[in-house]
Write a protein that holds these residues in place. Structure first.
Motif, PDB file in Angstrom:
ATOM      1  N   TYR A   1      37.236 -30.410 -16.671  1.00 58.68           N
ATOM      2  CA  TYR A   1      36.996 -29.593 -15.484  1.00 58.68           C
ATOM      3  C   TYR A   1      35.921 -28.536 -15.768  1.00 58.68           C
ATOM      4  CZ  TYR A   1      38.282 -26.783 -11.367  1.00 58.68           C
ATOM      5  OH  TYR A   1      38.284 -26.091 -10.175  1.00 58.68           O
ATOM      6  N   ALA A   2      35.982 -27.973 -16.977  1.00 57.23           N
ATOM      7  CA  ALA A   2      35.042 -26.920 -17.331  1.00 57.23           C
ATOM      8  C   ALA A   2      33.620 -27.451 -17.450  1.00 57.23           C
ATOM      9  CB  ALA A   2      35.460 -26.278 -18.648  1.00 57.23           C
ATOM     10  N   GLN A   3      33.505 -28.727 -17.846  1.00 59.66           N
ATOM     11  CA  GLN A   3      32.160 -29.300 -17.994  1.00 59.66           C
ATOM     12  C   GLN A   3      31.410 -29.354 -16.658  1.00 59.66           C
ATOM     13  OE1 GLN A   3      33.198 -33.017 -20.110  1.00 59.66           O
ATOM     14  NE2 GLN A   3      31.861 -32.299 -21.754  1.00 59.66           N
ATOM     15  N   LYS A   4      32.172 -29.401 -15.564  1.00 55.89           N
ATOM     16  CA  LYS A   4      31.547 -29.437 -14.239  1.00 55.89           C
ATOM     17  C   LYS A   4      30.799 -28.140 -13.938  1.00 55.89           C
ATOM     18  CE  LYS A   4      35.141 -32.465 -12.368  1.00 55.89           C
ATOM     19  NZ  LYS A   4      36.220 -32.591 -11.363  1.00 55.89           N
ATOM     20  N   ALA A   5      31.168 -27.081 -14.664  1.00 60.02           N
ATOM     21  CA  ALA A   5      30.532 -25.778 -14.421  1.00 60.02           C
ATOM     22  C   ALA A   5      29.105 -25.726 -14.929  1.00 60.02           C
ATOM     23  CB  ALA A   5      31.351 -24.669 -15.084  1.00 60.02           C
ATOM     24  N   ILE A   6      28.719 -26.718 -15.719  1.00 55.80           N
ATOM     25  CA  ILE A   6      27.363 -26.723 -16.296  1.00 55.80           C
ATOM     26  C   ILE A   6      26.307 -26.697 -15.195  1.00 55.80           C
ATOM     27  CG2 ILE A   6      25.704 -28.099 -17.631  1.00 55.80           C
ATOM     28  CD1 ILE A   6      28.087 -29.068 -19.312  1.00 55.80           C
ATOM     29  N   ARG A   7      26.591 -27.368 -14.065  1.00 58.82           N
ATOM     30  CA  ARG A   7      25.591 -27.417 -12.995  1.00 58.82           C
ATOM     31  C   ARG A   7      25.365 -26.047 -12.352  1.00 58.82           C
ATOM     32  NH1 ARG A   7      30.095 -29.920 -10.433  1.00 58.82           N
ATOM     33  NH2 ARG A   7      30.726 -28.935  -8.457  1.00 58.82           N
ATOM     34  N   TYR A   8      26.251 -25.106 -12.632  1.00 54.19           N
ATOM     35  CA  TYR A   8      26.086 -23.746 -12.125  1.00 54.19           C
ATOM     36  C   TYR A   8      25.456 -22.827 -13.170  1.00 54.19           C
ATOM     37  CZ  TYR A   8      29.089 -25.258  -8.296  1.00 54.19           C
ATOM     38  OH  TYR A   8      29.618 -25.930  -7.215  1.00 54.19           O
ATOM     39  N   ASN A   9      24.836 -23.432 -14.170  1.00 51.96           N
ATOM     40  CA  ASN A   9      24.113 -22.677 -15.195  1.00 51.96           C
ATOM     41  C   ASN A   9      25.029 -21.694 -15.929  1.00 51.96           C
ATOM     42  OD1 ASN A   9      21.870 -21.891 -16.710  1.00 51.96           O
ATOM     43  ND2 ASN A   9      21.263 -20.320 -15.230  1.00 51.96           N
TER      44      ASN A   9
ATOM     45  N   ILE B   1      39.129 -20.188 -15.830  1.00 53.18           N
ATOM     46  CA  ILE B   1      38.803 -21.293 -14.926  1.00 53.18           C
ATOM     47  C   ILE B   1      39.912 -21.581 -13.927  1.00 53.18           C
ATOM     48  CG2 ILE B   1      39.715 -23.274 -16.220  1.00 53.18           C
ATOM     49  CD1 ILE B   1      36.902 -24.557 -15.721  1.00 53.18           C
ATOM     50  N   ARG B   2      41.171 -21.278 -14.337  1.00 54.56           N
ATOM     51  CA  ARG B   2      42.307 -21.512 -13.444  1.00 54.56           C
ATOM     52  C   ARG B   2      42.943 -20.177 -13.056  1.00 54.56           C
ATOM     53  NH1 ARG B   2      44.195 -26.526 -12.452  1.00 54.56           N
ATOM     54  NH2 ARG B   2      43.576 -28.229 -13.837  1.00 54.56           N
ATOM     55  N   MET B   3      42.835 -19.860 -11.764  1.00 53.83           N
ATOM     56  CA  MET B   3      43.464 -18.645 -11.250  1.00 53.83           C
ATOM     57  C   MET B   3      44.030 -18.938  -9.865  1.00 53.83           C
ATOM     58  SD  MET B   3      40.693 -15.632 -12.263  1.00 53.83           S
ATOM     59  CE  MET B   3      39.321 -16.478 -11.471  1.00 53.83           C
ATOM     60  N   PRO B   4      45.080 -18.254  -9.467  1.00 51.97           N
ATOM     61  CA  PRO B   4      45.660 -18.497  -8.136  1.00 51.97           C
ATOM     62  C   PRO B   4      44.702 -18.071  -7.022  1.00 51.97           C
ATOM     63  CG  PRO B   4      46.662 -16.566  -9.167  1.00 51.97           C
ATOM     64  CD  PRO B   4      45.834 -17.209 -10.221  1.00 51.97           C
ATOM     65  N   GLY B   5      44.705 -18.838  -5.949  1.00 59.82           N
ATOM     66  CA  GLY B   5      43.896 -18.487  -4.784  1.00 59.82           C
ATOM     67  C   GLY B   5      42.491 -19.027  -4.847  1.00 59.82           C
ATOM     68  N   MET B   6      41.710 -18.576  -5.820  1.00 61.08           N
ATOM     69  CA  MET B   6      40.325 -19.025  -5.995  1.00 61.08           C
ATOM     70  C   MET B   6      40.110 -19.344  -7.470  1.00 61.08           C
ATOM     71  SD  MET B   6      36.737 -16.933  -5.329  1.00 61.08           S
ATOM     72  CE  MET B   6      36.866 -16.868  -3.567  1.00 61.08           C
ATOM     73  N   SER B   7      39.709 -20.577  -7.759  1.00 55.90           N
ATOM     74  CA  SER B   7      39.483 -20.958  -9.148  1.00 55.90           C
ATOM     75  C   SER B   7      38.201 -20.337  -9.678  1.00 55.90           C
ATOM     76  CB  SER B   7      39.384 -22.485  -9.257  1.00 55.90           C
ATOM     77  OG  SER B   7      38.167 -22.942  -8.667  1.00 55.90           O
ATOM     78  N   GLY B   8      38.035 -20.390 -10.991  1.00 57.88           N
ATOM     79  CA  GLY B   8      36.822 -19.856 -11.591  1.00 57.88           C
ATOM     80  C   GLY B   8      35.575 -20.567 -11.112  1.00 57.88           C
TER      81      GLY B   8
END
Length: 523
Positions: free
Chosen positions: A90-98, A56-63
């Motif tokens: 933060y990871a819970q926000k990814a739920i909307r992206y299935n 989920i955390r990477m330099p430049g572009m996050s997961g």
């Protein structure tokens, strides 16, 4: 196997996930890894990915940004997110992206496997549904196209109209490509059915629609394929898709309505059904050139509407006997021309050529016992006449058979050379032939060649040439040609000179001879 891409900026995580999990045991395969989001997007262009495991955390572009970018164009890829404790919200926000699931670092192998099991079952079910839908769509396509091909006044048929609307075939332009297996050994109604799914993957839905009809596979394109370059590219795509299956392809002219497909189908089908008679080509189309055109003149009169097997056996044997490859090719091609003039089918042509070749090999076997070994070897090749895909390759194959025999003949002796010279005179008597020119062609001193020629024929070169010309002149006069026409056709530019020559050898003037022949023929 479902393909997996691992995306993490930490090498230990990437390598650990790739090597520690028994992916194949659970129906998955890691096809690549990526060091960040930008790298992952490049790898997506290279591979067809079913599952991505993303930090989920990477330099430049996050997961999250990576998933958001992918979801803009692809809703089918599954995601599993890797995160630390601090990233939980933060990871819970990814739920909307299935997102299928998330795992906390350090990764527990069993937890990941627990996610993979249900995920595979879900993906299997989705795949099954897609295949079923694809099968139903394929059925509807075939049903519609065969309806258009077999229904009278299809444009007024409400059922056909409804299906056209359902499949949204209101394209601005159409081109029909028809494909047929060159040699079919299968028993199903359409031997190309096994390739249909591959062609659907290649052409649908962006480029057009694939359907089956009779023993043909059709591709209905929604684009122009008028240029040589576009046709070449199309054929390369078709060949690549067909892989090792040998096919022949035809293409229609462009048309503007789906209701014109019936005409286009018959146009392309006719080309495929008659492909044997066309020159070798990657794609057959209207205007493709026939290898041999019908109703062209030949040197032998056809009697009883049948092929003069013995006549052509003698003509071709003579060319073999004097080891003249050029004459061999001419006579084989003329034999083919006779068969075309007689409207023989492909099967009849192959049958007659097998008879002709067998007859000639028998003649060679009797007359040239020293060549028995090579004759036996080429006799085995006769069976492959039946397997030649077109007329052009058939004629080339028969030439090859006899050139193997010619290649073993001792044509370097004087007798062989004189035989070739005599043959040359008979074929070119109407030209301005001179012994000096021919001596150079045959690599002889002209005086020496003249002596050899006299010993072989019994006549000097110029006398023999005159005799050949006079015999042909007699034949032309008997057909009613005028004296000046005959003189020109047998090689004399001066009519008076021809008149004197004719009287010398025949004993009467050309005019008297023609009148005499006309009177005799009248009775």
């Amino acid at each position: 196997m479902y393909s997996v891409l691992i995306v993490d900026d930490e090498p230990l995580i990437r390598d650990g996930l790739k090597s520690l999990i028994p992916w194949s045991d659970h129906g998955f395969q890691v096809v690549d890894t990526a060091v960040d989001g930008y790298d992952a997007l490049q790898k997506l262009k290279k591979h067809s990915i079913d599952l991505m495991i993303i930090d989920i955390r990477m330099p430049g572009m996050s997961g999250i940004q990576l998933i958001e970018a992918i979801r803009m164009t692809n809703s089918n890829i599954h995601f599993i997110i890797l995160s630390g404790y601090a990233d939980f919200d933060y990871a819970q926000k990814a739920i909307r992206y299935n997102v299928t699931g998330y795992l906390l670092k350090p990764i527990d192998e069993d937890e990941l496997i627990e996610i993979l099991g249900p995920l595979k079952a879900k993906m299997d079910k989705t795949k099954e549904i897609i295949q079923l839908q694809s099968h139903n769509l394929s059925f509807h396509k075939d049903n519609l196209l065969n309806g258009l091909l077999n229904t009278e006044y299809a444009r007024e048929n409400l059922d056909v109209q409804s299906k056209v609307e359902q499949l949204k075939l209101d394209w601005k332009k159409f081109t029909l490509v028809l494909i047929k297996e060159r040699i079919s050994t299968k028993q199903d109604a359409n031997p190309l059915n096994s390739l249909k799914e591959k062609f659907e993957t290649t052409f649908e839905p962006q480029k057009g629609m694939v359907f089956s009809s009779e023993h043909y596979l059709g591709i209905l394109l929604k684009e122009s394929v008028k240029t040589e370059e576009s046709q070449k590219n199309l054929y390369e795509t078709i060949s690549k898709t067909a892989n090792k299956v040998s096919i022949i392809t035809s293409i229609s002219e462009e048309f503007s309505s789906i209701y014109e497909v019936k005409h286009a189908f018959h146009e392309t089908k006719s080309l495929l059904d008659q492909q044997f008679f066309y020159k070798e080509s990657s794609v057959l189309k209207k205007g493709s050139e026939l290898f041999i055109k019908g109703n062209q003149p030949t040197s032998i009169e056809i009697l009883h509407n049948d092929f003069p097997l013995q006549d052509y056996s003698e003509k071709i044997y003579y060319a073999i006997d004097i080891a003249n490859n050029e004459a061999l090719s001419e006579r084989i091609l003329e034999a083919a021309q006779v068969m075309v003039n007689l409207h023989f089918t492909e099967e009849e042509i192959k049958k007659r050529f097998i008879q002709l070749v067998t007859n000639l090999l028998s003649k060679c076997s009797v007359a040239k016992p020293g060549l028995q070994r090579v004759i036996t070897e080429v006799t085995i090749s006769v069976v492959d006449i039946q397997n030649q895909p077109n007329f052009q390759s058939l004629v080339a194959y028969i030439n090859k058979i006899f050139r193997e025999i010619i290649g073993k003949l001792d044509v370097g002796d004087q007798t062989g050379q004189i035989k070739k010279l005599v043959d040359f005179i008979h074929r070119n008597y109407h030209q301005n032939l001179k012994l000096e020119t021919l001596a150079d062609l045959f690599n002889y001193n002209s005086a020496y060649l003249g002596k050899l020629f006299k010993n072989y024929t019994g006549n000097y070169f110029n006398t023999y040439l005159d005799i050949v010309r006079m015999e042909n002149a007699k034949a032309l006069l008997s057909q009613g040609y005028k004296v000046y026409q005959v003189a020109e056709q047998v090689g004399y530019t001066n009519v008076d000179y021809f008149h004197n020559k004719f009287k010398k050898y025949i004993g009467m003037s050309p005019t008297t001879y023609r009148k005499k022949e006309k009177t005799e023929n009248a009775f």
